[in-house]
Design a protein around this motif. Structure first.
Motif, short mmCIF file in Angstrom:
data_model
loop_
_atom_site.label_atom_id
_atom_site.label_comp_id
_atom_site.label_asym_id
_atom_site.label_seq_id
_atom_site.Cartn_x
_atom_site.Cartn_y
_atom_site.Cartn_z
N ASP A 82 0.81 -1.22 0.00
CA ASP A 82 0.00 0.00 0.00
C ASP A 82 0.84 1.27 0.00
O ASP A 82 0.37 2.33 -0.41
CB ASP A 82 -0.92 0.02 1.24
CG ASP A 82 -2.25 -0.65 0.93
OD1 ASP A 82 -2.37 -1.24 -0.17
OD2 ASP A 82 -3.16 -0.59 1.78
N LEU A 83 2.08 1.19 0.48
CA LEU A 83 2.88 2.40 0.63
C LEU A 83 4.13 2.42 -0.24
O LEU A 83 4.93 3.36 -0.16
CB LEU A 83 3.29 2.57 2.10
CG LEU A 83 2.15 2.63 3.13
CD1 LEU A 83 2.70 2.70 4.55
CD2 LEU A 83 1.25 3.82 2.86
N THR A 84 4.38 1.39 -1.03
CA THR A 84 5.64 1.29 -1.77
C THR A 84 5.38 1.04 -3.25
O THR A 84 4.59 0.17 -3.62
CB THR A 84 6.50 0.13 -1.22
OG1 THR A 84 6.42 0.15 0.21
CG2 THR A 84 7.93 0.26 -1.66
N TRP A 85 6.04 1.84 -4.08
CA TRP A 85 5.90 1.69 -5.53
C TRP A 85 7.26 1.47 -6.16
O TRP A 85 8.23 2.14 -5.80
CB TRP A 85 5.28 2.95 -6.15
CG TRP A 85 3.86 3.20 -5.74
CD1 TRP A 85 3.45 3.71 -4.55
CD2 TRP A 85 2.70 2.97 -6.53
NE1 TRP A 85 2.08 3.81 -4.54
CE2 TRP A 85 1.58 3.36 -5.76
CE3 TRP A 85 2.47 2.46 -7.82
CZ2 TRP A 85 0.28 3.27 -6.21
CZ3 TRP A 85 1.17 2.39 -8.27
CH2 TRP A 85 0.08 2.77 -7.47
N GLU A 86 7.33 0.54 -7.12
CA GLU A 86 8.60 0.29 -7.81
C GLU A 86 8.46 0.65 -9.28
O GLU A 86 7.51 0.23 -9.94
CB GLU A 86 9.01 -1.18 -7.68
CG GLU A 86 10.39 -1.44 -8.25
CD GLU A 86 10.66 -2.94 -8.37
OE1 GLU A 86 11.50 -3.44 -7.62
OE2 GLU A 86 10.02 -3.59 -9.24
N PHE A 87 9.39 1.45 -9.77
CA PHE A 87 9.38 1.86 -11.18
C PHE A 87 10.62 1.30 -11.88
O PHE A 87 11.74 1.45 -11.39
CB PHE A 87 9.39 3.39 -11.29
CG PHE A 87 8.03 4.00 -11.08
CD1 PHE A 87 7.40 3.94 -9.85
CD2 PHE A 87 7.37 4.65 -12.13
CE1 PHE A 87 6.15 4.50 -9.65
CE2 PHE A 87 6.13 5.21 -11.94
CZ PHE A 87 5.51 5.14 -10.70
N LYS A 88 10.43 0.64 -13.02
CA LYS A 88 11.55 0.20 -13.87
C LYS A 88 11.75 1.26 -14.94
O LYS A 88 10.79 1.65 -15.63
CB LYS A 88 11.19 -1.14 -14.54
CG LYS A 88 11.14 -2.31 -13.55
CD LYS A 88 12.53 -2.82 -13.27
CE LYS A 88 12.45 -4.03 -12.33
NZ LYS A 88 13.75 -4.21 -11.63
N LEU A 89 12.99 1.70 -15.10
CA LEU A 89 13.25 2.80 -16.03
C LEU A 89 13.73 2.29 -17.39
O LEU A 89 14.33 1.22 -17.50
CB LEU A 89 14.28 3.77 -15.45
CG LEU A 89 13.94 4.32 -14.06
CD1 LEU A 89 15.00 5.35 -13.64
CD2 LEU A 89 12.56 4.97 -14.05
N ARG A 90 13.46 3.09 -18.40
CA ARG A 90 13.83 2.76 -19.77
C ARG A 90 15.35 2.81 -19.92
O ARG A 90 16.01 3.71 -19.40
CB ARG A 90 13.17 3.76 -20.72
CG ARG A 90 13.11 3.36 -22.16
CD ARG A 90 12.32 4.37 -22.97
NE ARG A 90 10.90 4.35 -22.66
CZ ARG A 90 10.03 3.46 -23.16
NH1 ARG A 90 10.44 2.55 -24.02
NH2 ARG A 90 8.76 3.50 -22.82
N LYS A 134 14.31 5.68 -3.13
CA LYS A 134 15.48 4.80 -3.03
C LYS A 134 15.90 4.37 -4.43
O LYS A 134 15.10 3.78 -5.17
CB LYS A 134 15.14 3.58 -2.17
CG LYS A 134 16.40 3.03 -1.51
CD LYS A 134 16.11 2.20 -0.28
CE LYS A 134 15.46 0.88 -0.62
NZ LYS A 134 14.80 0.24 0.51
N VAL A 135 17.13 4.67 -4.78
CA VAL A 135 17.65 4.22 -6.08
C VAL A 135 18.21 2.82 -5.89
O VAL A 135 19.20 2.62 -5.19
CB VAL A 135 18.75 5.18 -6.57
CG1 VAL A 135 19.37 4.66 -7.86
CG2 VAL A 135 18.17 6.57 -6.78
N VAL A 136 17.56 1.82 -6.49
CA VAL A 136 17.97 0.42 -6.31
C VAL A 136 19.14 0.10 -7.23
O VAL A 136 20.17 -0.41 -6.81
CB VAL A 136 16.79 -0.54 -6.57
CG1 VAL A 136 17.23 -1.99 -6.42
CG2 VAL A 136 15.64 -0.22 -5.62
N ASP A 137 18.97 0.38 -8.51
CA ASP A 137 20.07 0.30 -9.47
C ASP A 137 19.81 1.38 -10.51
O ASP A 137 18.79 2.06 -10.45
CB ASP A 137 20.16 -1.12 -10.08
CG ASP A 137 18.96 -1.49 -10.92
OD1 ASP A 137 18.63 -0.71 -11.85
OD2 ASP A 137 18.32 -2.53 -10.65
#
Lengths: 526, 313
Positions: A82-90, A134-137
């Motif tokens: 409910d509180l966390t979103w993950e975005f994959k970038l191009r 948070k920058v994961v990679d």
């Protein structure tokens, strides 16, 4: 001497002109109706600016012509909880200067947005719910929100990603001068002259493929007649917001083509319910204030709604460039209800309702509206006044420029306020929350509720909808809220504006619901 | 030519008029004869009378009350001249974008235009007159003060002053009249002062002073009547100016409420339909405005010729 000149001219005619025309084939000019106030993508949240930014910059998520969310600089996104979103970038996206686009640029952008000095209308509303990044990679980024925030993807579609490399020391002036206006978009900024023009050059290395134009010149032509004249004279190849008065003429002329589309902008009326006694400009017929506020009575509100002949306004005032409205967004948008049809024109029923509410002889009110903001706004105000005069309400009309009008309307200085609302998110829930939830800025509820309408049942439904991530469930809740609000005539929807673009033959524009004019939507061809 | 005797005829005349009735017939009939010398002026006068009558009788002769919203029907909007409405009445000059009968709109518009023009001229004349006379008669610092204010005012374009005033005051006929008075009084003050300065030097004023008459009496009973001729000419021209200025302000959307259009607002409403061939919304109010201003100017021209001693044969 004369002969050499003639020879030179002839040589020019043979060599130069063909070369010039072939270059010109890939140049295009577009006439806009409103000025671009800045080229800083985070400075001023204003439709004309946001539309222009999309050429030079890109958001993580884009909106298509129907405002559906589609991948932009992010290829996919999902809520982990409910509180966390993950975005994959191009991957393999480069800024105009060749530097690569990574998650660091996104993190930098989110840090800058709330800290733009002197911003007249900040983009921070879109980024405020995000409390941690948070920058994961380099191509994965995670956002944390304090509370459930279902509109996060939609909000991020309004935030342009800037380059960390060029943005770190840049101020708004550096974007206006073009020094820092380096994005990933399909066009590069070549020149920005406030109130006059914006010149763009193609970004040939664009990840989404090459655009058909080498150079695009946007000219600011705020006067409607001047805009049409520019199209007729060939000065521009496309104009936005063709004035309704000229639609008949242009559509009859084979040299031009018109395209139109219903927009996300509803023209509606807010009825001032701030006071228990007469609100401003609402009086008895003798000019004396009324003991009770008639606009707080649902029967009076309904009478004021069903006495408006929406079809007549669409046919006669808008030249068929509007669609009668029964809610806040046209039916194909998220959260709209098929049950909510435009109110039927019924002057007799309206008279009866007024009599039931204790105003058999009617009362007096003044319709307040703008005269330069929405399509034919002053004419709509007059037409409404006609309809009210027929059910026994003494109606006056006062219109004024938007710069004066909005601040006074926000202060509640009017009783009957003709307004417009474009739903950028494309979700009816966000409009209900802004326009009709009980006014509470701390909670972000009812922030544009100029009427101060208040209905606890509606508030509860809106809050619940806005914390339900599941799309299907949320849509059901929004529909229910909309039905409650509209059946109570919480506001009076009039119509949805239909936006019209005019082009020369040989150009094709894909019309958009958000009224944006994008060079990316303009293609050569029939 | 500038012999004081030649420019004096109005002087002794006006001096005698208040008391003795016998002297009136002579100059009045001469004035009439002089005026009738120009056919154009007579035509202008006739036209002006017709326009004034139309303005006065607008509520009686108009087919519709264009300001009563209940009488308008949006379904009748933008009908061409001669078309019939749903209920069978004919719109001889067509209708505007709100379904307003243009003929009625023009009649009522003339009423507003003439009313505003005349009211503002009368008040501006009165104010300008007092300040001009006082400045001329007393001279010295009073003169300097008044005339510098006039200079400052005249150095601004009148449309600019009117725009600023209306932005501050808001909408309404009364506000437009106030704005026009503010714009115009300076012209009268200057004109009155100029002619009063000449008259002040003359013997009859000296004689009045010798008789120890009160200052107010000298200024208003002796000086004023003899300064009137140029003032009448300026005032007539200024009525036309005021009407044109009111039309300009309305065209720009300032001043009158949009549900009660004057000629300028009618023209502005139709302006955006010109390209699409609906000419009548702007065209006919424009003609009405043109004729009004032309008629006033024809009359004013002739008045100037008659009242100007230098042109007298």
């Amino acid at each position: 001497m004369l002969r050499t000149l003639r020879l030179a001219l002839a040589a020019l005619a043979i060599l130069g002109i063909p070369a010039l025309t072939s270059a010109k084939d890939r140049d295009v000019s577009i006439g806009l109706q409103a000025a671009i106030t800045s080229m800083d993508p985070h400075y001023h949240n204003l439709s004309p600016n946001n539309s222009m930014m999309l050429h030079v910059f890109e958001p993580l998520i884009k909106r298509d012509a129907n405002q559906k969310l589609v991948p932009g600089l992010a290829t996919s996104w999902k809520a982990l909880d409910d509180l966390t979103w993950e975005f994959k970038l191009r991957k393999n996206v480069r800024f105009h200067d060749g530097s690569p686009f990574t998650a660091d640029d996104v993190a930098f952008t989110l840090k800058r947005v709330p800290n733009v000095p002197n911003s007249p209308s900040s983009f921070a509303t879109f980024t405020k719910p995000i409390v941690d990044v948070k920058v994961v990679d380099p191509h994965t980024i995670v956002f944390k929100t304090a509370a459930t925030h279902v509109l996060l993807p939609s909000d991020l579609a309004s935030v342009m990603i800037i380059s960390k490399l060029h943005g770190e020391k840049a101020a708004t002036e550096d974007y206006n001068s073009g020094k820092a206006a380096i994005g990933t978009g399909p066009y590069k900024l070549a020149e920005y002259v406030p109130n006059q023009r914006v010149v763009l050059k193609a970004n040939y290395g664009y990840w989404g493929g090459e655009e058909p134009w080498d150079k695009v010149t946007f000219k600011i032509l705020t006067n409607a007649a001047a805009r049409v004249a520019a199209l007729l004279s060939g000065d521009v190849q496309m104009i936005e917001t063709v004035p309704t008065a000229d639609i008949a003429k242009l559509s009859a002329d084979k040299k031009y083509a018109l395209v139109d589309k219903v927009s996300n902008r509803v023209i509606y009326v807010h009825l001032n319910q701030r006071t228990d006694t007469s609100p401003p400009y609402v009086t008895g017929k003798d000019g004396k204030p009324l003991p009770k506020n008639p606009l707080k009575d649902a029967r009076v509100r309904k009478a004021l709604s069903i006495s408006i002949n929406r079809q007549a306004i669409a046919d006669r005032v808008m030249e068929k460039r509007s669609v009668p409205a029964g809610q806040l967004l046209p039916e194909f948008f998220f959260g709209t209800s098929k049950k909510l049809q435009p109110a039927k024109y019924d002057p007799e029923g309206a008279k009866k309702l007024l009599a039931d509410a204790g105003y058999p002889g009617g009362f007096a009110l003044t319709v307040h509206g703008t005269n330069n903001r929405y399509i034919n706004d002053d004419k709509i105000a007059q037409a409404i006044a006609q309809f009210y005069s027929r059910i026994g309400i003494d109606t006056k009309v006062e219109t004024m420029p938007a710069s004066v009008y909005f601040s006074r309307a926000t202060k509640g200085e009017f009783g009957y306020m003709l307004l417009g609302w474009g739903t950028e998110s494309g979700e009816q829930g966000s409009s209900l929350r802004s326009l009709l939830a009980t006014y509470d800025t701390a909670k972000g509820m009812g922030v544009t509720n100029r009427a101060r309408y208040s209905n606890p049942e509606l508030d509860a439904l809106i809050s619940e909808a806005m914390s339900t991530i599941d799309d299907k469930k949320r849509e059901g809740l929004i529909q229910k809220a909309a039905e409650i609000a509209m059946n109570d005539t919480a506001l009076i929807p009039i119509h949805y504006e239909v936006s019209t673009w005019g082009t020369e033959k040989g150009f094709r524009y894909t019309p958009r619901t958000d009224q944006y004019t994008l060079a990316m939507g303009l293609k050569p061809g029939k | 030519m500038s012999d004081p005797i030649l420019s004096a005829p109005a002087g002794p005349l006006a001096e005698t008029t208040p008391g003795a009735k016998g002297g009136v017939a002579g100059p009045w009939s001469r004035f009439r004869a002089d005026f009738a010398e120009s056919r154009l002026a007579l035509f202008g006068l006739a036209l002006l009378v017709v326009i004034l009558l139309v303005g006065l009788l607008a509520p009686v002769i108009s087919p519709q009350n264009p300001y009563d919203l209940a009488q308008l029907d949006i379904m009748d909007s933008k009908l061409a001249p001669g078309e019939r409405s749903a209920d069978g009445s004919t719109y001889w000059l067509g209708t505007d974008d709100q379904g307003r009968d243009m003929l009625s709109g023009i009649f009522y518009g003339l009423r507003i235009s003439l009313g505003v023009g005349i009211a503002s001229t009368v008040f501006a004349l009165a104010i300008g007159l007092v300040f001009g006379l006082v400045a001329a008669y007393f001279g010295g610092w009073v003169d300097t003060l008044v005339m510098r204010i006039v200079d400052i005012q005249l150095s601004f374009p009148s449309i600019l002053i009117a725009l600023i005033l209306l932005a501050v005051l808001g909408q309404g006929v009364d506000k437009i009249v106030i704005a026009l008075i503010t714009v115009q009084w300076a012209y009268y003050a200057r004109t009155v002062r100029a002619s009063a300065l000449v008259e002040r030097q003359k013997e009859y004023i000296e004689a009045a002073r010798v008789l120890a008459l009160g200052q107010a009496r000298i200024v208003f009973r002796h000086l004023l009547p003899n300064c009137l001729p140029p003032l009448i000419v300026v005032a007539t021209v200024q009525v036309a100016h005021a009407i044109a200025l009111e039309a300009t302000l309305s065209f720009l959307g300032l001043g009158l409420p949009i549900t009660e259009p004057s000629l300028g607002l009618l023209i502005s409403n139709g302006f955006q339909y010109l390209l699409s061939g609906k000419y009548w919304i702007s065209f006919y109010p424009g003609i009405a405005l043109l004729l009004t201003i032309m008629a006033i100017n024809l009359v004013a021209d002739q008045l100037r010729d008659i009242l100007n001693p230098r042109l007298r044969k």
